[in-house]
Scaffold this active site. Structure first.
Site, PDB file in Angstrom:
ATOM      1  N   SER A 176      -9.851  -0.999   7.004  1.00  0.00           N
ATOM      2  CA  SER A 176      -9.333  -0.794   5.651  1.00  0.00           C
ATOM      3  C   SER A 176      -8.644  -1.978   4.993  1.00  0.00           C
ATOM      4  O   SER A 176      -8.273  -1.878   3.825  1.00  0.00           O
ATOM      5  CB  SER A 176      -8.364   0.391   5.636  1.00  0.00           C
ATOM      6  OG  SER A 176      -9.102   1.577   5.541  1.00  0.00           O
ATOM      7  N   LYS A 236       0.849  -1.205   0.000  1.00  0.00           N
ATOM      8  CA  LYS A 236       0.000   0.000   0.000  1.00  0.00           C
ATOM      9  C   LYS A 236       0.875   1.243   0.000  1.00  0.00           C
ATOM     10  O   LYS A 236       1.937   1.259   0.629  1.00  0.00           O
ATOM     11  CB  LYS A 236      -0.913  -0.044   1.227  1.00  0.00           C
ATOM     12  CG  LYS A 236      -1.989   1.038   1.259  1.00  0.00           C
ATOM     13  CD  LYS A 236      -2.888   0.855   2.492  1.00  0.00           C
ATOM     14  CE  LYS A 236      -3.972   1.906   2.577  1.00  0.00           C
ATOM     15  NZ  LYS A 236      -4.857   1.700   3.751  1.00  0.00           N
ATOM     16  N   SER A 282      -9.691   1.530   2.830  1.00  0.00           N
ATOM     17  CA  SER A 282      -8.844   2.374   2.008  1.00  0.00           C
ATOM     18  C   SER A 282      -7.752   1.599   1.268  1.00  0.00           C
ATOM     19  O   SER A 282      -7.134   2.127   0.351  1.00  0.00           O
ATOM     20  CB  SER A 282      -8.168   3.459   2.866  1.00  0.00           C
ATOM     21  OG  SER A 282      -7.359   2.846   3.863  1.00  0.00           O
TER      22      SER A 282
HETATM   23  N1  GLN Z   1     -13.026   3.851   6.332  1.00  0.00           N
HETATM   24  C1  GLN Z   1     -12.418   4.269   7.566  1.00  0.00           C
HETATM   25  C2  GLN Z   1     -12.024   5.717   7.477  1.00  0.00           C
HETATM   26  O1  GLN Z   1     -12.329   6.305   6.501  1.00  0.00           O
HETATM   27  C3  GLN Z   1     -11.288   3.381   7.917  1.00  0.00           C
HETATM   28  C4  GLN Z   1     -10.053   3.705   7.188  1.00  0.00           C
HETATM   29  C5  GLN Z   1      -8.911   2.823   7.548  1.00  0.00           C
HETATM   30  O2  GLN Z   1      -9.067   1.768   8.165  1.00  0.00           O
HETATM   31  N2  GLN Z   1      -7.749   3.283   7.216  1.00  0.00           N
HETATM   32  O3  GLN Z   1     -11.428   6.277   8.350  1.00  0.00           O
END
Ligand code: GLN
Length: 470
Positions: free
Chosen positions: A167, A68, A143
């Site tokens: 995420s 990532k 994400s």
């Molecule tokens: N969707 C969540 C957010 O927008 C989690 C994101 C993540 O786990 N990095 O914060």
């Protein structure tokens, strides 16, 4: 493509991976899964690895992996899906990346992501949305959407992602692959660009449970470079494939199966639970009563910590700088142009909940409720329950552009963000399809009990067979 077995040469494995990336159109003009690729570097590394004698080869010899874009690599940029870090190359490598390399893995690309990991669809990337390889008009989740998609598309069998509130698990569910969020402290975050430090984790994707177990095996364990990393011994995760479920108690938390849950997703979960029972597990109804407060708590704590962590992107120390009227003007011009709208929203939310007069009402209160959420888990695990089983997400992958209201997007994390708030390990694995789109089942274990989670995941994956992808 080679797996962990090391039978195929590293060169063949990397060549196959690069060819597959090309074939599916993984680059920016296609599925937009990979932001950066380093074909020459990867082939060079493969040739070097292949010159090693057999006893010197690591357990992941020649295994291509995708990382990532918020995890530091010295050979490829680390831009966090943001304009503010466009082209930024880290002078040091994340511990997870260094350990993968030491095990013989080869980094073939950096994956697209929601900017600074804020999002659930990879639509918040400054470099445009990534597409789900199974249904290109839909999101891969987020994400870590690009990493999940790279595994789903067959480019790699193992990929790194990060988790602050789901995420890894949510995109794993949307793409029909395995995604693991380890216990807070299990894997070093050295070199993971901080979003919300009390919630951030490095996680791993696998094509299969075994791929995910191999990946976690390579990166887990104490690291003096991360003071939050724990000294707990790392068990043999792959050995969990030989474990049985007799005597294992699996809790079914009622808050994760609300009336409103899509009946087709419920049916897939029920079928998976039946399989777990047939394998010898006892399934018990349990309750995690503070679950309904998790989204609100998460969306106070995560932005609060983000507003502080992201203060370092000021046009002086890293990446983008846009001159303005004096120092203040430069900060303003750099940050308002360098950050996208969701990141700006989080920084404003976070600054607000931390400001004098609101701190007690929001931030302190959220921390207190977070304690209750963690206690819910502790009570269930202290009552003789070994694992929990839930749906990973309330829906399957949604069409790109279909969620314009940020709150609606935040609700995608409803079943995943509690594990980050409590720090317990959790994973998603494919349990079937609805209208051709993957459904993920989530296993949650007690702190540092990833092995128990893998025992159930290996067994369920074997039991489901092709049913997991139908
Ligand atoms: N969707 C969540 C957010 O927008 C989690 C994101 C993540 O786990 N990095 O914060």
């Amino acid at each position: 493509m080679s797996t962990a077995s090391g039978e195929a040469s590293a060169r063949d494995a990397v060549t196959a991976s690069l060819a597959r990336a090309l074939e599916v159109g993984a680059g920016r003009a296609g599925l937009n899964i990979l932001l950066y690729q380093d074909a020459d570097g990867a082939l060079r590394e493969a040739a070097e690895l292949d010159r090693r004698d057999l006893p010197e080869r690591g357990p992941l010899h020649g295994t291509p992996v995708v990382v990532k874009d918020n995890i530091a690599t010295t050979t490829l940029p680390t831009s966090c899906g943001s304009k503010i870090l466009e082209g930024y190359v880290s002078p040091y490598e994340a511990t997870a990346v260094a350990r993968l390399r030491a095990a013989g893995a080869i980094i073939v690309g950096k994956s697209n992501m929601d900017e600074f990991a804020m999002g659930s669809s990879t639509e918040n990337s400054a470099y445009g949305p990534a597409r789900n390889p199974l249904a290109p008009d839909r999101v891969p989740g987020g994400s870590s959407g690009g990493s999940a998609a790279a595994v789903a598309a067959g480019i790699v069998r193992i990929a790194l992602g990060s988790e602050t509130g789901g995420s890894v698990r949510q995109p794993a569910a949307f793409c029909g692959v395995v995604g693991v969020k380890p216990t807070y402290g299990r894997v070093s975050r050295y070199g993971l660009v901080a979003f919300a430090s009390s919630l951030d984790h490095v996680g791993v994707f696998g094509k299969t449970v075994d791929d995910a177990a191999s990946g976690l095996q390579a990166i887990a364990g104490l690291d003096p470079l991360d003071s939050t990393c724990a000294a707990e011994p790392v068990p043999d995760y792959r050995g969990a494939s030989r474990g049985g479920l007799t005597g294992v108690v699996i809790g079914r938390p009622k808050e994760y199966f609300p009336e409103s849950l899509d009946p087709r997703i419920r049916a897939k979960c029920d079928a998976a639970l039946e399989h777990l029972k047939s394998l010898g597990a006892e399934v018990r109804d349990v309750s995690l009563p503070h679950t309904n407060l998790a989204i609100e708590v998460y969306y106070i704590i995560a932005p609060a910590e983000a507003s502080s962590n992201l203060a370092r992107f000021d046009g002086v120390r890293y990446g983008l700088r846009i001159e303005g009227d004096g120092l203040r003007g430069m900060y303003e011009a750099t940050r308002s142009n360098g950050f996208g709208p969701e990141v700006i929203r989080r920084i404003m939310l976070g600054t607000y909940v931390l400001s004098a007069g609101y701190y007690d009402a929001y931030y302190r209160k959220a921390q207190q409720v977070r304690g209750l959420i963690a206690r819910d888990y502790a009570e269930v695990f202290n009552s003789g329950v070994h694992l929990l089983f839930t749906p990973t997400t309330p829906t399957t992958a949604f069409p790109i552009g279909s969620k314009s209201d940020p709150y609606e997007m935040y609700l995608s994390d409803i079943f995943t963000c509690t594990a980050n708030l409590a720090g317990v390990p959790a994973m998603s694995l494919p349990i079937g399809r609805v209208d051709g789109l993957p459904v993920g089942g989530q296993l949650i274990a007690n702190h540092f009990d990833e092995r128990q989670m893998f025992v159930a995941a290996y067994a369920l994956e074997r039991e489901l067979g092709q049913e997991a992808h139908r």
